[in-house]
Design an enzyme around this catalytic site. Structure first.
Site, PDB file in Angstrom:
ATOM      1  N   ASP A  73       0.770  -1.417   0.162  1.00 11.25           N
ATOM      2  CA  ASP A  73       0.131   0.294  -0.228  1.00 11.25           C
ATOM      3  C   ASP A  73       0.852   1.166   0.142  1.00 11.25           C
ATOM      4  OD1 ASP A  73      -1.238   2.786   0.791  1.00 11.25           O
ATOM      5  OD2 ASP A  73      -2.771   0.930   1.908  1.00 11.25           O
ATOM      6  N   TYR A 169     -11.642  15.801 -14.620  1.00 14.38           N
ATOM      7  CA  TYR A 169      -9.463  15.136 -14.577  1.00 14.38           C
ATOM      8  C   TYR A 169      -9.287  15.548 -13.275  1.00 14.38           C
ATOM      9  CZ  TYR A 169      -5.797  11.860 -15.089  1.00 14.38           C
ATOM     10  OH  TYR A 169      -4.251  10.943 -14.813  1.00 14.38           O
ATOM     11  N   LYS A 176      -0.450  14.697 -11.911  1.00 12.43           N
ATOM     12  CA  LYS A 176       0.192  14.184 -12.948  1.00 12.43           C
ATOM     13  C   LYS A 176       1.245  15.163 -13.322  1.00 12.43           C
ATOM     14  CE  LYS A 176      -1.963   9.667 -13.635  1.00 12.43           C
ATOM     15  NZ  LYS A 176      -1.532   8.731 -13.317  1.00 12.43           N
ATOM     16  N   ARG A 206      -9.941   1.930 -21.309  1.00 17.24           N
ATOM     17  CA  ARG A 206     -11.296   0.860 -20.089  1.00 17.24           C
ATOM     18  C   ARG A 206     -10.393   0.685 -19.539  1.00 17.24           C
ATOM     19  NH1 ARG A 206     -15.585   2.384 -23.127  1.00 17.24           N
ATOM     20  NH2 ARG A 206     -15.212   1.806 -25.756  1.00 17.24           N
ATOM     21  N   ALA A 209      -9.515   2.524 -13.373  1.00 21.41           N
ATOM     22  CA  ALA A 209      -9.225   3.358 -12.631  1.00 21.41           C
ATOM     23  C   ALA A 209      -9.798   4.362 -13.503  1.00 21.41           C
ATOM     24  CB  ALA A 209      -7.271   3.920 -13.222  1.00 21.41           C
TER      25      ALA A 209
END
Ligand code: NAD
Length: 277
Positions: A73, A169, A176, A206, A209
């Protein structure tokens, strides 16, 4: 996509790497893993939690051989410590790293960036989607061979929302942007050690996320209609780019953000009629 559609060869023979970010068969990390495996790489897989292990294990087993899987994680230091200690004990050496991890809350991936982004949500997106690459790169580089022995390579996954405004987004675009800047700074630090660090900016695909982004279907449609190739971004294309960047084919390439999006990123104005049914 069926097994065996990735070109087989020996470009990754003798190389060992960690793939972070397989959640299911549609994951970009899984496409990249299959391509690297087809080219002879030995792979370790990290998965987020026990719930995902059940989905990831059969995939890893389908590659044959003894599965090497470990929990990581990325938002938890102890979990990352254990992951990299396990790699060190079992392999001692790591030649490459694939980082294909991102997360932002669903509420933050819709509507107004300005109004919907909370302090917690901002920090979480940055932590999981950007800092995790810095952290993983630091840990992975400690296990990579010296420049004289071949050095190493790393790749992360990013999206055009880092450079341009993409509806919904939102905070992920900001994360990002941080990820892409981090790629350049990490590349600077690790360059002298012969470790190359690059990012692939993939077009919409696809995956789980993508399903979390409001209007994802429209992103997919525009991504194809406006693209120069008039096609969806393919897993073969993204996995092939990762193979290039992680193998010796990618020598001399570092600090780069390589767009693999059917040419979408260079379009300023779409052709008249693009996107019409
Ligand atoms: P995916 O959902 O299959 O993969 C995302 C992965 O992130 C999952 O495996 C998930 O378990 C992992 N993850 C999230 N939080 C984590 C945590 N705390 N610890 C460890 N792992 C965690 O989706 P994907 O589309 O394959 O995403 C992979 C990467 O590709 C992401 O960085 C994504 O932003 C990027 N990307 C995706 C697209 C697209 O259209 N699908 C386009 C460009 C870039």
């Amino acid at each position: 996509m069926a097994e065996g559609e990735f070109p087989a060869g020996a470009l990754m023979k003798g190389k060992r790497g960690l793939v972070m970010g397989v959640a299911n068969k549609n994951s970009i990390a899984w496409g990249i893993a299959r391509q690297l495996h087809a080219q002879g790489a030995e792979l370790a897989f990290s998965y987020q939690d026990e719930a995902l292990e059940k989905r990831v294990r059969p995939l890893v087993e389908s590659l044959g051989g003894e599965p090497f899987m470990v929990t990581a994680d990325v938002s938890n230091d102890a979990s990352m410590d254990t992951c990299f200690e396990t790699l060190k004990t079992k392999w001692g050496r790591l030649d490459f790293l694939v980082h294909a991890i991102a997360f932002a809350g669903k509420d933050e991936l819709q509507g107004s960036f300005t109004h919907n982004t909370t302090r917690e949500g901002f920090k979480r997106a940055m932590d999981i989607s950007a800092f995790s690459f810095v952290d993983a790169a630091r840990r992975a580089s400690a296990l990579m061979p010296s420049r004289e022995e071949g050095g190493g390579a790393m790749v992360t996954l990013t999206y055009l929302g880092a450079e341009r405004v993409v509806p919904n987004y939102n905070v992920m675009g900001v994360a990002k942007a941080a990820l892409e800047a981090s790629t350049r700074y990490i590349a600077r630090d690790l360059g002298p050690a012969g470790i190359r660090v690059n990012a692939i900016s993939a077009g919409p695909m696809r995956t789980l996320a993508m399903a979390g982004i409001s209007g994802g279907r429209q992103l997919m449609k525009t991504g194809k209609d406006w693209s120069l190739l008039k096609e969806d971004t393919t897993m073969e294309g993204v996995a092939g780019a990762a193979l290039y960047l992680l193998s010796d084919l990618g020598k001399s390439c570092t600090g780069e953000v390589l767009h693999v999006d059917a040419g979408f990123h260079v379009v300023g104005v779409p052709d008249a009629g693009d996107g019409e049914e």
